[in-house]
Design a protein around this motif. Structure first.
Motif, PDB file in Angstrom:
ATOM      1  N   ALA A  53     -34.987 109.456  75.667  1.00  0.00           N
ATOM      2  CA  ALA A  53     -36.081 109.672  76.164  1.00  0.00           C
ATOM      3  C   ALA A  53     -37.102 108.552  76.441  1.00  0.00           C
ATOM      4  O   ALA A  53     -37.689 108.345  77.317  1.00  0.00           O
ATOM      5  CB  ALA A  53     -36.922 110.750  75.454  1.00  0.00           C
ATOM      6  N   PHE A  54     -36.811 107.499  75.014  1.00  0.00           N
ATOM      7  CA  PHE A  54     -37.566 106.189  75.128  1.00  0.00           C
ATOM      8  C   PHE A  54     -37.093 105.546  76.338  1.00  0.00           C
ATOM      9  O   PHE A  54     -37.867 104.899  77.184  1.00  0.00           O
ATOM     10  CB  PHE A  54     -37.534 105.614  73.968  1.00  0.00           C
ATOM     11  CG  PHE A  54     -37.967 104.226  74.014  1.00  0.00           C
ATOM     12  CD1 PHE A  54     -39.015 103.757  74.009  1.00  0.00           C
ATOM     13  CD2 PHE A  54     -36.933 103.296  73.473  1.00  0.00           C
ATOM     14  CE1 PHE A  54     -39.583 102.404  74.078  1.00  0.00           C
ATOM     15  CE2 PHE A  54     -37.034 101.998  73.636  1.00  0.00           C
ATOM     16  CZ  PHE A  54     -38.591 101.441  73.864  1.00  0.00           C
ATOM     17  N   ARG A  55     -35.825 105.069  76.365  1.00  0.00           N
ATOM     18  CA  ARG A  55     -35.231 104.317  77.100  1.00  0.00           C
ATOM     19  C   ARG A  55     -35.591 104.691  78.865  1.00  0.00           C
ATOM     20  O   ARG A  55     -35.721 103.773  79.412  1.00  0.00           O
ATOM     21  CB  ARG A  55     -33.832 103.741  76.898  1.00  0.00           C
ATOM     22  CG  ARG A  55     -33.690 103.302  75.579  1.00  0.00           C
ATOM     23  CD  ARG A  55     -32.602 102.752  75.146  1.00  0.00           C
ATOM     24  NE  ARG A  55     -32.112 101.240  75.774  1.00  0.00           N
ATOM     25  CZ  ARG A  55     -32.775 100.099  75.163  1.00  0.00           C
ATOM     26  NH1 ARG A  55     -33.308 100.330  73.952  1.00  0.00           N
ATOM     27  NH2 ARG A  55     -32.546  99.004  75.731  1.00  0.00           N
ATOM     28  N   ASN A  56     -35.334 105.940  78.996  1.00  0.00           N
ATOM     29  CA  ASN A  56     -35.458 106.420  80.396  1.00  0.00           C
ATOM     30  C   ASN A  56     -36.935 106.289  80.887  1.00  0.00           C
ATOM     31  O   ASN A  56     -37.340 105.974  81.822  1.00  0.00           O
ATOM     32  CB  ASN A  56     -35.249 107.844  80.580  1.00  0.00           C
ATOM     33  CG  ASN A  56     -33.515 108.143  80.374  1.00  0.00           C
ATOM     34  OD1 ASN A  56     -32.857 107.085  80.612  1.00  0.00           O
ATOM     35  ND2 ASN A  56     -33.093 109.382  79.866  1.00  0.00           N
ATOM     36  N   HIS A  57     -37.699 106.379  79.966  1.00  0.00           N
ATOM     37  CA  HIS A  57     -39.371 106.551  80.054  1.00  0.00           C
ATOM     38  C   HIS A  57     -39.621 104.968  80.545  1.00  0.00           C
ATOM     39  O   HIS A  57     -40.493 105.025  81.566  1.00  0.00           O
ATOM     40  CB  HIS A  57     -40.258 106.872  78.897  1.00  0.00           C
ATOM     41  CG  HIS A  57     -41.659 106.809  79.190  1.00  0.00           C
ATOM     42  ND1 HIS A  57     -42.296 108.157  79.432  1.00  0.00           N
ATOM     43  CD2 HIS A  57     -42.587 106.066  78.902  1.00  0.00           C
ATOM     44  CE1 HIS A  57     -43.535 108.180  79.771  1.00  0.00           C
ATOM     45  NE2 HIS A  57     -43.916 106.727  79.415  1.00  0.00           N
ATOM     46  N   PHE A  58     -39.148 104.080  80.041  1.00  0.00           N
ATOM     47  CA  PHE A  58     -39.422 102.888  80.442  1.00  0.00           C
ATOM     48  C   PHE A  58     -38.338 102.204  81.367  1.00  0.00           C
ATOM     49  O   PHE A  58     -38.589 100.957  81.683  1.00  0.00           O
ATOM     50  CB  PHE A  58     -39.742 101.879  79.266  1.00  0.00           C
ATOM     51  CG  PHE A  58     -41.026 102.416  78.433  1.00  0.00           C
ATOM     52  CD1 PHE A  58     -42.476 101.939  79.014  1.00  0.00           C
ATOM     53  CD2 PHE A  58     -40.722 103.165  77.157  1.00  0.00           C
ATOM     54  CE1 PHE A  58     -43.227 102.536  78.343  1.00  0.00           C
ATOM     55  CE2 PHE A  58     -41.911 103.691  76.804  1.00  0.00           C
ATOM     56  CZ  PHE A  58     -43.259 103.093  77.152  1.00  0.00           C
ATOM     57  N   ASN A  59     -37.338 102.851  81.747  1.00  0.00           N
ATOM     58  CA  ASN A  59     -36.254 102.419  82.626  1.00  0.00           C
ATOM     59  C   ASN A  59     -35.689 101.423  81.922  1.00  0.00           C
ATOM     60  O   ASN A  59     -35.373 100.268  82.768  1.00  0.00           O
ATOM     61  CB  ASN A  59     -36.924 102.035  84.012  1.00  0.00           C
ATOM     62  CG  ASN A  59     -37.291 103.121  84.638  1.00  0.00           C
ATOM     63  OD1 ASN A  59     -36.709 104.151  84.731  1.00  0.00           O
ATOM     64  ND2 ASN A  59     -38.568 103.104  85.287  1.00  0.00           N
ATOM     65  N   LEU A  60     -35.324 101.048  80.886  1.00  0.00           N
ATOM     66  CA  LEU A  60     -34.657 100.194  79.954  1.00  0.00           C
ATOM     67  C   LEU A  60     -33.082  99.999  80.281  1.00  0.00           C
ATOM     68  O   LEU A  60     -32.387 101.216  79.953  1.00  0.00           O
ATOM     69  CB  LEU A  60     -34.971 100.187  78.644  1.00  0.00           C
ATOM     70  CG  LEU A  60     -36.530  99.903  78.275  1.00  0.00           C
ATOM     71  CD1 LEU A  60     -36.914 100.274  76.992  1.00  0.00           C
ATOM     72  CD2 LEU A  60     -37.065  98.495  78.678  1.00  0.00           C
ATOM     73  N   ILE A 103     -42.027 107.994  71.537  1.00  0.00           N
ATOM     74  CA  ILE A 103     -42.510 107.073  70.424  1.00  0.00           C
ATOM     75  C   ILE A 103     -41.309 107.108  69.350  1.00  0.00           C
ATOM     76  O   ILE A 103     -40.916 106.049  68.780  1.00  0.00           O
ATOM     77  CB  ILE A 103     -43.886 107.445  69.894  1.00  0.00           C
ATOM     78  CG1 ILE A 103     -44.222 105.961  68.941  1.00  0.00           C
ATOM     79  CG2 ILE A 103     -44.121 108.615  69.300  1.00  0.00           C
ATOM     80  CD1 ILE A 103     -44.397 104.811  69.779  1.00  0.00           C
ATOM     81  N   LYS A 104     -40.694 108.283  68.946  1.00  0.00           N
ATOM     82  CA  LYS A 104     -39.761 108.319  67.939  1.00  0.00           C
ATOM     83  C   LYS A 104     -38.478 107.568  68.394  1.00  0.00           C
ATOM     84  O   LYS A 104     -37.878 107.049  67.539  1.00  0.00           O
ATOM     85  CB  LYS A 104     -39.481 109.552  67.619  1.00  0.00           C
ATOM     86  CG  LYS A 104     -40.681 110.382  67.307  1.00  0.00           C
ATOM     87  CD  LYS A 104     -40.922 110.349  65.633  1.00  0.00           C
ATOM     88  CE  LYS A 104     -42.274 111.409  65.188  1.00  0.00           C
ATOM     89  NZ  LYS A 104     -42.162 112.588  65.653  1.00  0.00           N
ATOM     90  N   GLY A 105     -38.530 107.726  69.532  1.00  0.00           N
ATOM     91  CA  GLY A 105     -37.216 106.774  70.171  1.00  0.00           C
ATOM     92  C   GLY A 105     -37.300 105.414  70.274  1.00  0.00           C
ATOM     93  O   GLY A 105     -36.323 104.754  70.034  1.00  0.00           O
ATOM     94  N   ALA A 106     -38.611 105.087  70.429  1.00  0.00           N
ATOM     95  CA  ALA A 106     -39.003 103.812  70.467  1.00  0.00           C
ATOM     96  C   ALA A 106     -38.597 102.828  68.958  1.00  0.00           C
ATOM     97  O   ALA A 106     -37.837 101.980  68.830  1.00  0.00           O
ATOM     98  CB  ALA A 106     -40.351 103.285  70.550  1.00  0.00           C
TER      99      ALA A 106
END
Length: 340
Positions: free
Chosen positions: A151-158, A229-232
Motif C-alpha cells: 500500500a505504501f509503495r503503490n501510494h508513492f509509485n516506488l 504509514i505503517k507500510g512506510a
C-alpha cells in the motif's frame, strides 16, 4: 475504579503526538480491564488530563472541588513550545501560565522521559510527585505486513530499487523539517518523504521557505494514517528525525517497533540510547547525510533488533499496568490526605 480520560480539542490534536498519546492511553487501559471513559457526564473516580487549555483547567478545578484525584500528563514543556509554529514566541508567556495552572494543581504528573521530568522539576512550582512513564506503543500494530508495504509503495509509485528516507511530524521548525529538506537536497538519488501537516498560517517563515524550495526528490503528502504509514515504517530504509526538542517522540517508538533504522539529532532526551547501539545520532545535516549512507551500506539488523528489544518494554499492555498502579496509588494518597 472508573477513569475519565478528559477529551479536549481532539479534532485539532488528532494529528499530533498528544492526540496519539490519548488514544494509546485509552487502549492501554482497556487492555488491562480498566473501566475508562471520555464522557464526563459519567461518574468517575479519577480524571486524567492530556491538555492544558482553559476547558481542561476549568474541569480540573471542578474535580478538585469534589475531591476527585487529578492526573496531568505533561506532554508539553516550556522548551518544546518554542520554535514550533508561527508566533509561538509571542504567546509563550500565555502558554507558560497554562502549564503552571495545570501542573501546579495536579495530584500526580506523568511525563514520558527522565529528561522531561528534569525540565519540570526545574520550574520550581510543582509540588506533587512526577512519574516517568513512556507513551508506549502497540507492538502488534507495527508488525511487518506485506499488504501494508505494498500500500505504501503503490501510494508513492516506488520501484523495488528506490531508496527511501521518511520523517514524521507536524510542520514545526522545532521538528527540524527544514533540515530534513536540506539533507534531501544533498542526496538527490534518494526519495525523502515527510508525513505531517500544519495550517500554512501557523508555519514559520523558515518552514514556508523551505517547503517552497524543496527539491524534486522530496515528497510531502500531508497527514496519512493507516496502512500507508505503517507500510512506510516497515518498508523505508530509515527514519530521519532531526527534531531539536522532544519529551519523547512517539515516532521513535513506532520506528523501533517496526525495526526501522533510526537517525536522530543528538539531544538530551535521547541520552538513554547509545549511538550505534539502538540508533544513530548526528548534530548537523552533513552528519545526517553520512549516517544515511552508513545505513544504506551496512547491515543494521543487530541495531534494529536491539532497538526492538528496548521498545518491547514499552508495549501498551505494560504501560496500562503501570498507569493502573499510578492511579491506585494516587487515589489512596488523596483519600488519606482528605481523611487527615
Amino acid at each position: 475504579m472508573r477513569v475519565l480520560l478528559y477529551k479536549e480539542m481532539q479534532n485539532m490534536l488528532k494529528v499530533s503526538g498528544i492526540g496519539r498519546a490519548f488514544r494509546q492511553q485509552f487502549k492501554a487501559l482497556e487492555m488491562n480491564g480498566i473501566d475508562v471513559t471520555s464522557d464526563k457526564s459519567h461518574p468517575f473516580d479519577l480524571v486524567h488530563f492530556n491538555t492544558v487549555f482553559e476547558e481542561s483547567f476549568s474541569f480540573l478545578k471542578h474535580a478538585k472541588r469534589k475531591g476527585i484525584p487529578v492526573v496531568v500528563h505533561a506532554h508539553s514543556t516550556k522548551e518544546d513550545f518554542l520554535n514550533s509554529f508561527n508566533f509561538s514566541k509571542y504567546i509563550k508567556h500565555w502558554f507558560y501560565a497554562k502549564l503552571k495552572n495545570m501542573y501546579s494543581n495536579a495530584d500526580v504528573i506523568i511525563t514520558p522521559s527522565n529528561y522531561s521530568k528534569s525540565l519540570l522539576e526545574s520550574y520550581g512550582y510543582i509540588k506533587c510527585p512526577i512519574k516517568v512513564l513512556s507513551n508506549g506503543i502497540d507492538l502488534k500494530e507495527y508488525e511487518r505486513d506485506e499488504k501494508k508495504v505494498e500500500a505504501f509503495r503503490n501510494h508513492f509509485n516506488l520501484k523495488p530499487s528506490d531508496k527511501v528516507v521518511i520523517g514524521v511530524g507536524l510542520l514545526f521548525e522545532r521538528k527540524g523539517l527544514h533540515d530534513f529538506i536540506e539533507v534531501a537536497r544533498m542526496m538527490p538519488e534518494i526519495t525523502f518523504i515527510w508525513f505531517g501537516t500544519l495550517n500554512k498560517a501557523m508555519q514559520t517563515k523558515v518552514i514556508k521557505q523551505a517547503i517552497e524550495n524543496k527539491p524534486s526528490n522530496m515528497i510531502m503528502p500531508g497527514y496519512i494514517a493507516g496502512d500507508v504509514i505503517k507500510g512506510a515504517f516497515s518498508s523505508a530504509n530509515c527514519l530521519l528525525f532531526p527534531s531539536y526538542e522532544e519529551t519523547e517522540g512517539i515516532v521513535i517508538l513506532e520506528a523501533m517497533a517496526s525495526r526501522l533504522p533510526i537517525i536522530v539529532r543528538d539531544i538530551p532526551v535521547y541520552a538513554e540510547f547509545t549511538h550505534g547501539k539502538e540508533l544513530l545520532k548526528g548534530t548537523s545535516n552533513l552528519e545526517f547525510a553520512t549516517r544515511i549512507q552508513q545505513i544504506l551500506k551496512k547491515d543494521t539488523s543487530v541495531m534494529t533488533e536491539t532497538a526492538y528489544q528496548s521498545v518491547s518494554q514499552k508495549d501498551l499492555i505494560l504501560i496500562g499496568q503501570q498507569l493502573k498502579a499510578i492511579y491506585e496509588e494516587t487515589i489512596e494518597r488523596v483519600k488519606n490526605h482528605d481523611n487527615n
